[in-house]
Design a protein around this motif. Structure first.
Motif, PDB file in Angstrom:
ATOM      1  N   SER A   1       0.859  -1.188   0.000  1.00  0.00           N
ATOM      2  CA  SER A   1       0.000   0.000   0.000  1.00  0.00           C
ATOM      3  C   SER A   1       0.891   1.233   0.000  1.00  0.00           C
TER       4      SER A   1
ATOM      5  N   THR B   1      -4.257  -1.301   4.207  1.00  0.00           N
ATOM      6  CA  THR B   1      -5.487  -1.740   3.540  1.00  0.00           C
ATOM      7  C   THR B   1      -5.850  -3.130   4.028  1.00  0.00           C
TER       8      THR B   1
ATOM      9  N   SER C   1     -13.900  -2.108  -3.936  1.00  0.00           N
ATOM     10  CA  SER C   1     -13.213  -2.706  -2.798  1.00  0.00           C
ATOM     11  C   SER C   1     -14.080  -2.541  -1.567  1.00  0.00           C
TER      12      SER C   1
ATOM     13  N   PHE D   1      -9.500   1.275   4.913  1.00  0.00           N
ATOM     14  CA  PHE D   1      -8.350   1.927   4.290  1.00  0.00           C
ATOM     15  C   PHE D   1      -7.870   3.035   5.214  1.00  0.00           C
TER      16      PHE D   1
ATOM     17  N   HIS E   1      -7.160   3.571  -5.405  1.00  0.00           N
ATOM     18  CA  HIS E   1      -8.305   3.967  -4.581  1.00  0.00           C
ATOM     19  C   HIS E   1      -8.221   5.474  -4.371  1.00  0.00           C
TER      20      HIS E   1
ATOM     21  N   ASN F   1      -2.862   0.276  -4.082  1.00  0.00           N
ATOM     22  CA  ASN F   1      -2.304  -0.998  -3.657  1.00  0.00           C
ATOM     23  C   ASN F   1      -1.611  -1.622  -4.840  1.00  0.00           C
TER      24      ASN F   1
END
Length: 191
Positions: free
Chosen positions: A42, A98, A127, A131, A172, A179
């Protein structure tokens, strides 16, 4: 001078003939299941040297339409924990982590080359999980469903291209992180 180019022409003709006979080794149209595992990472959407690492796994249903194009619905998991940032210039509480299950669809474009086929994938997905992006620029903690954009680059290896080695990424934007994973996979034919 014209005799100098004769060996070059012979080599080109030989390679062309060899390539045409080995075209069975290229990506074949059909349906497959692919399983991949690797090291997950991440990173924040900035130039800050803070990261997390952990585990990555993904499964895909593959529908190859042609030797060079396929559609790939997928589902997977990425779990990362904060890396040891004590040697960095940032406080210990800066972290990017994550814990998410993800699913979506992507398309793969591959060069139909025998034994080693480079590819590129892109798609869209969602997802579900938590996070955390805590850096000098961001202080984001999100849970729930977030949209992501997956893309991958890699090599399909082997006579039937059933081994896969590549780098895959999931952006994201809502969590200001992405990621990544270095993963190795294997495809099982369903036809």
């Amino acid at each position: 001078m014209k005799y100098l180019f004769f060996p070059l022409r012979a080599i080109v003709v030989f390679v062309f003939i060899l390539f045409s006979f080995s075209s069975q080794a290229q990506l074949q149209p059909g349906n497959y299941l692919t399983a991949a595992m690797g090291i997950g990472y991440s990173f924040p959407n900035s130039d800050i040297d803070v990261s997390g690492s952990g585990f990555y796994a993904q499964g895909e249903y593959v529908h190859n339409i042609t030797k060079w194009f396929g559609i790939r619905p997928y589902a997977g998991l990425v779990i990362t924990s904060p890396d040891d940032n004590k040697n960095q210039q940032f406080p210990e509480d800066f972290q990017v982590t994550t814990k998410a299950f993800f699913l979506g669809g992507k398309a793969r474009v591959a060069a139909p080359i025998p034994w080693v086929a480079p590819y590129f994938e892109v798609g869209i997905g969602a997802s579900i999980g938590s996070f955390k992006t805590i850096t000098p620029e961001f202080n984001i903690k999100k849970s729930g469903v977030l949209m992501h954009v997956p893309f991958s680059i890699g090599l399909a290896l082997g006579r039937k291209h059933n081994f896969d080695v590549g780098f895959t990424y999931y952006i994201h934007d809502a969590a200001k992180q992405f990621n990544g994973a270095f993963a190795v996979g294997y495809s099982f034919p369903l036809d």
